[in-house]
Design an enzyme around this catalytic site. Structure first.
Site, PDB file in Angstrom:
ATOM      1  N   GLY A  53       0.823  -1.209   0.000  1.00  0.00           N
ATOM      2  CA  GLY A  53       0.000   0.000   0.000  1.00  0.00           C
ATOM      3  C   GLY A  53       0.856   1.257   0.000  1.00  0.00           C
ATOM      4  N   ASP A 107       0.209  -0.809  13.150  1.00  0.00           N
ATOM      5  CA  ASP A 107       0.707  -2.095  12.633  1.00  0.00           C
ATOM      6  C   ASP A 107       1.002  -3.100  13.743  1.00  0.00           C
ATOM      7  OD1 ASP A 107       0.481  -1.139  10.063  1.00  0.00           O
ATOM      8  OD2 ASP A 107       2.574  -0.497   9.937  1.00  0.00           O
ATOM      9  N   LYS A 159      -6.404  -3.177   5.906  1.00  0.00           N
ATOM     10  CA  LYS A 159      -4.960  -3.406   5.775  1.00  0.00           C
ATOM     11  C   LYS A 159      -4.743  -4.597   4.826  1.00  0.00           C
ATOM     12  CE  LYS A 159      -3.522  -0.088   8.422  1.00  0.00           C
ATOM     13  NZ  LYS A 159      -2.800   1.035   7.820  1.00  0.00           N
ATOM     14  N   ARG A 166      -7.756  -7.249   9.442  1.00  0.00           N
ATOM     15  CA  ARG A 166      -6.970  -7.723  10.586  1.00  0.00           C
ATOM     16  C   ARG A 166      -7.804  -7.944  11.841  1.00  0.00           C
ATOM     17  NH1 ARG A 166      -1.269  -4.395   9.511  1.00  0.00           N
ATOM     18  NH2 ARG A 166      -0.536  -5.899   7.953  1.00  0.00           N
TER      19      ARG A 166
HETATM   20  C1  S3P Z   1       2.635   3.293   6.470  1.00  0.00           C
HETATM   21  C2  S3P Z   1       1.513   3.844   7.019  1.00  0.00           C
HETATM   22  C3  S3P Z   1       0.448   3.049   7.654  1.00  0.00           C
HETATM   23  C4  S3P Z   1       0.929   1.653   8.009  1.00  0.00           C
HETATM   24  C5  S3P Z   1       1.683   1.024   6.878  1.00  0.00           C
HETATM   25  C6  S3P Z   1       2.896   1.849   6.510  1.00  0.00           C
HETATM   26  C7  S3P Z   1       3.628   4.179   5.855  1.00  0.00           C
HETATM   27  O1  S3P Z   1      -0.624   2.938   6.748  1.00  0.00           O
HETATM   28  O2  S3P Z   1      -0.146   0.847   8.372  1.00  0.00           O
HETATM   29  O3  S3P Z   1       2.114  -0.270   7.224  1.00  0.00           O
HETATM   30  O4  S3P Z   1       4.764   3.726   5.575  1.00  0.00           O
HETATM   31  O5  S3P Z   1       3.309   5.352   5.623  1.00  0.00           O
HETATM   32  P1  S3P Z   1      -1.776   4.057   6.626  1.00  0.00           P
HETATM   33  O6  S3P Z   1      -1.167   5.320   6.182  1.00  0.00           O
HETATM   34  O7  S3P Z   1      -2.740   3.508   5.604  1.00  0.00           O
HETATM   35  O8  S3P Z   1      -2.379   4.133   8.001  1.00  0.00           O
END
Ligand code: S3P
Length: 432
Positions: free
Chosen positions: A91, A320, A347, A351
């Site tokens: 993501g 996380d 996620k 989860r």
């Molecule tokens: C992340 C932000 C978080 C986290 C992901 C990594 C990042 O996601 O859960 O594992 O590196 O900016 P979200 O921005 O969707 O909360």
């Protein structure tokens, strides 16, 4: 993967580089002019996805073990990719890359695996469209077709969800916008983007306002290459902190762990649960706080008053780590309730559902809520559990297996490679 219960954990573990910071290091080095040497780059499959996307955009990448050397092309030097850019399971790759590509004078297509193709992209499509890029996505899901525009229109944006990925997407697009682009964060999220942009010479203004933190970048900023070392990943450390804290007579040392205050709530929360964690050798590396951690297992854990409920702003700081904290709830007097964490449902897997189902398989008493769960202190028994293709679920249940009576089998455990390819080997070296 079959996991046997353990008596305790002993030794020292050098954890892989932080995934969030490694993504940004690869991206910002690509956006910079000049050559950046990145040490302790994450071994994670997700960060490999980021590197290969930038190679497709014409960036030169050389890998030597966990050191990566990136020769950037400047923020406007990328070459259009003939083929779609595959973000794999990541993501962070898709959402941050969307921000970078929206401001390019060419078109791009971002694809992902089955899980990533189900995750919400409206949260980045909306602000990037307001900035004048055109994006197409079926039902707001990947594949994402981006019709870039340069320069973009600068905006002030207030994300509806607390998300470092959305914030970073808009700030990165802002580097190719005419004027100043701002993001107003009601709930603080990890600030690795702000810190690392500064490391690469970009002025990032931050202001605490009545309505939250206002972060501003200017479209005329450029990045200059600068070597850096990535701290070890606190989210990977969390699995070992919990395992050692939960098993009497454990003594485990974790050197060089990133302890960014927008990211390290897990350590304080574990201490509130009664865990003994020492923090020493505190220092700063490439604008990120780092320290060595030592965790000792002291037997039965008695949480401090109020520590058995997690909700509110702290959730974004340990988003996380919630699956592993939920597993730890089975070992705590008074159990653990987690609320206002509905983001967990979008996620790499749902989860909340994955944790509830697997904990029930292992004999725990768990209640599921739309925005979280409640787990009672429970004796766990070995069972067959399902990672749901989600790395953090696979690793959280490997730790649950250490606490259980009898062996546990984890289906599709190989997905741990998304953040920590050597997780099971590492666990085997310290579990006694
Ligand atoms: C992340 C932000 C978080 C986290 C992901 C990594 C990042 O996601 O859960 O594992 O590196 O900016 P979200 O921005 O969707 O909360």
């Amino acid at each position: 993967m079959k996991i046997q219960p353990a008596k305790n954990l002993q030794g020292t573990i050098n954890l892989p580089g932080d995934k969030s910071i490694s993504h940004r290091a690869a991206m910002f080095a690509s956006l910079a002019r000049g050559t950046t040497r990145i040490e302790n780059f994450a071994t994670s499959a997700d960060c490999a996805s980021t590197l290969s996307c930038f190679e497709q955009l014409g960036v030169e990448v050389a890998r030597e073990g966990d050191t990566v050397v990136v020769t950037g092309r400047g923020k406007n030097g990328f070459r259009e990719s003939a083929a779609p850019l595959d973000c794999g399971n990541s993501g962070t790759t898709m959402r941050l890359l969307a921000g970078i590509l929206a401001g390019q004078p060419f078109d791009s297509v971002l694809t992902g695996d089955e899980s990533l193709s189900k995750r919400p992209m409206k949260r980045v499509i909306e602000p990037l469209t307001r900035m004048d890029a055109r994006l197409e996505a079926d039902d707001n899901h990947a594949p994402l077709r981006i019709f870039g525009k340069n320069p973009l229109r600068a905006i002030s944006f207030e994300p509806a969800v607390a998300s470092a990925q959305v914030k970073s997407c808009v700030l990165l697009a802002g580097l190719n916008a005419a004027g100043r682009t701002s993001v107003l964060e009601k709930t603080p999220t990890r600030d690795h983007t702000e810190r690392m942009l500064r490391w690469f010479g970009v002025g990032v203004a931050e202001e605490e306002t009545e309505n939250g933190r206002l972060i501003t970048v200017s479209g005329d900023a450029g990045l200059a290459a600068r070597d850096l070392i990535v701290p070890s990943d606190v989210s990977s450390a969390a699995f070992f902190l919990v395992a050692a804290a939960g098993l009497k007579d454990s003594a485990l040392t974790l050197p060089n762990v990133g302890l960014n205050p927008t990211r390290n709530a897990v350590v304080e929360v574990l201490r509130d649960f009664g865990a003994e964690i020492e923090i020493f050798n505190e220092r700063e590396i490439a604008n990120e706080p780092v320290a060595d951690l030592r965790v000792s297992g002291r037997g039965a854990l008695r949480p401090r008053a109020g520590a058995n409920v997690l909700r509110g702003k702290i959730i974004a700081n340990l988003i996380d780590e919630i699956p592993i904290l939920a597993v730890f709830g089975t070992q705590l007097a008074g159990g653990l309730e987690i609320r206002e964490a509905a983001e967990l449902r979008v996620k790499e897997s749902d989860r909340i559902r994955a944790v509830v189902e697997n904990l029930r398989r292992m004999g725990a008493a768990v209640e599921e809520f739309e925005d979280g769960l409640r787990v009672e202190k429970s004796a766990l028994r070995g069972a067959t559990v399902d990672s749901c293709g989600d790395h953090r679920i696979a690793m959280a249940f490997a730790v649950a297996a250490l606490f259980a009576a009898g062996p546990t089998e984890i289906k599709d455990a190989a997905c741990a490679a998304v953040s920590f390819p050597a997780f099971f080997e590492t666990l085997a070296t310290v579990a006694k």
